[in-house]
Design a protein around this motif. Structure first.
Motif, PDB file in Angstrom:
ATOM      1  N   SER A 132       0.818  -1.215   0.000  1.00 55.26           N
ATOM      2  CA  SER A 132       0.000   0.000   0.000  1.00 55.26           C
ATOM      3  C   SER A 132       0.850   1.263   0.000  1.00 55.26           C
ATOM      4  O   SER A 132       0.425   2.310  -0.516  1.00 55.26           O
TER       5      SER A 132
ATOM      6  N   LEU B   3      -0.866   2.531  -3.262  1.00 51.34           N
ATOM      7  CA  LEU B   3      -2.035   3.293  -2.822  1.00 51.34           C
ATOM      8  C   LEU B   3      -1.686   4.681  -2.292  1.00 51.34           C
ATOM      9  O   LEU B   3      -2.400   5.647  -2.577  1.00 51.34           O
ATOM     10  N   ASP B   4      -0.606   4.787  -1.519  1.00 51.02           N
ATOM     11  CA  ASP B   4      -0.364   5.991  -0.730  1.00 51.02           C
ATOM     12  C   ASP B   4       0.615   6.977  -1.339  1.00 51.02           C
ATOM     13  O   ASP B   4       0.698   8.124  -0.881  1.00 51.02           O
TER      14      ASP B   4
ATOM     15  N   ARG C 224      -7.241  -2.989  -1.456  1.00 49.34           N
ATOM     16  CA  ARG C 224      -6.872  -2.121  -0.326  1.00 49.34           C
ATOM     17  C   ARG C 224      -6.640  -2.942   0.946  1.00 49.34           C
ATOM     18  O   ARG C 224      -5.694  -2.688   1.695  1.00 49.34           O
TER      19      ARG C 224
ATOM     20  N   ALA D 243      -3.302  -4.961   0.384  1.00 46.91           N
ATOM     21  CA  ALA D 243      -2.113  -4.116   0.293  1.00 46.91           C
ATOM     22  C   ALA D 243      -1.687  -3.576   1.643  1.00 46.91           C
ATOM     23  O   ALA D 243      -0.499  -3.290   1.856  1.00 46.91           O
ATOM     24  N   HIS D 244      -2.637  -3.437   2.564  1.00 42.21           N
ATOM     25  CA  HIS D 244      -2.293  -2.998   3.920  1.00 42.21           C
ATOM     26  C   HIS D 244      -1.916  -4.171   4.827  1.00 42.21           C
ATOM     27  O   HIS D 244      -1.178  -4.002   5.794  1.00 42.21           O
TER      28      HIS D 244
END
Length: 279
Positions: free
Chosen positions: A15, A19-20, A75, A78-79
């Motif tokens: 993530s 994502l981040d 999500r 990925a975390h």
């Protein structure tokens, strides 16, 4: 055609990058700045080597035909995952249907493969290329993409013993078949391959105008350049990433991989090798 990234280093939650990041892979799937297509919403994939296994173990895969920006499972995973080496890919389909078996990365034993680009006039070349795949490997071709055929050609030519030479032979085969059938520019793309310990990334096209590819500079150098950027503390000293386009707008944070080049990521850093002259 697509966007992808490959990470190696200390175990990291995917993530953090997909994502981040300021220009994360998921953001690129909606608004790619350097891609052939702005939107890459025809499925995605995540492949990772578990942190609790020795280097060279079997990678895990997660594929979905959902757009990456719209998948809650991505999500969650990925975390939850931490991995010392992972691939992620967002797809813009160029003909082959949108189905899970056509999502990257692809896997064979402990090897992963992903591709951004295409084989020119693939349907014209497909029969000859598939027949060049070792018969023992043919049953492992699950989807209908040109990318998966290239992977299995490379396996046929000895990928597991010498990845660079095997990719050279695979690309030469594609170009030989293509030129014999009147395809002017048979090969286009950037490719990432890993055995779980090393990542080999290739930038090459028959036309000499390959899709974009960049790698991060060493993290210690980045911290010296940008001591005020706290986000850099998330990464260990061995953290390295190769990407279709930069994940942030920090000047000098990413360097472009030269045309017709192999960029190799391993414990001691980056290494370049020439690949092929454009046909």
């Amino acid at each position: 055609m697509c966007r992808w990234l490959a990470y190696t280093g200390e175990p990291l939650q995917p993530s953090t990058l997909i994502l981040d990041a300021q220009q994360s892979l998921v953001k690129q799937s909606l608004n790619s700045q350097l891609g052939a297509e702005t939107v890459n919403g025809d499925g995605f994939g995540l492949g990772w080597y578990p942190a609790n296994e020795a280097a060279g173990g079997i990678p895990a895969l997660f594929h979905s035909t959902e757009p990456a920006w719209n998948d809650e499972n991505l999500r969650e995973l990925a975390h939850a995952i931490e991995s010392p080496l992972f691939f992620s890919h967002v797809r813009a389909a160029a003909g082959p249907p949108i189905q899970q078996t056509n999502c990257h990365p692809f896997r064979y034993q402990n090897w992963m493969f992903m591709h951004n680009g295409f084989l020119g006039d693939f349907l014209t070349m497909k029969r000859d290329l598939v027949l060049a795949v070792d018969p023992s490997l043919y049953p492992d071709i699950k989807g209908t993409t040109d990318s998966e055929v290239v992977f299995h050609l490379a396996l046929t030519y000895g990928l597991m013993d010498d990845p660079i030479e095997a990719m050279r032979q695979a690309v030469r085969k594609v170009e030989s078949v293509g030129h014999g059938l009147g395809v002017r520019f048979p090969m286009q793309g950037t490719i990432a391959i890993s055995d779980g310990a090393t990542i080999w990334t290739f930038r090459y096209s028959s036309q000499g105008r390959s899709r974009s590819l960049f790698h991060s500079v060493e993290i210690d150098t980045l911290r010296e350049m940008y001591p005020e950027v706290e986000r850099l503390n998330l990464f260990g000293r061995r953290a390295r990433v190769v990407v279709s386009e930069p994940l942030n707008d920090l000047p000098g944070a990413f360097l472009e991989v030269p045309e017709s080049t192999v960029a190799i990521l391993h414990e001691s850093g980056y290494q370049y090798e020439p690949f092929l002259e454009a046909a």
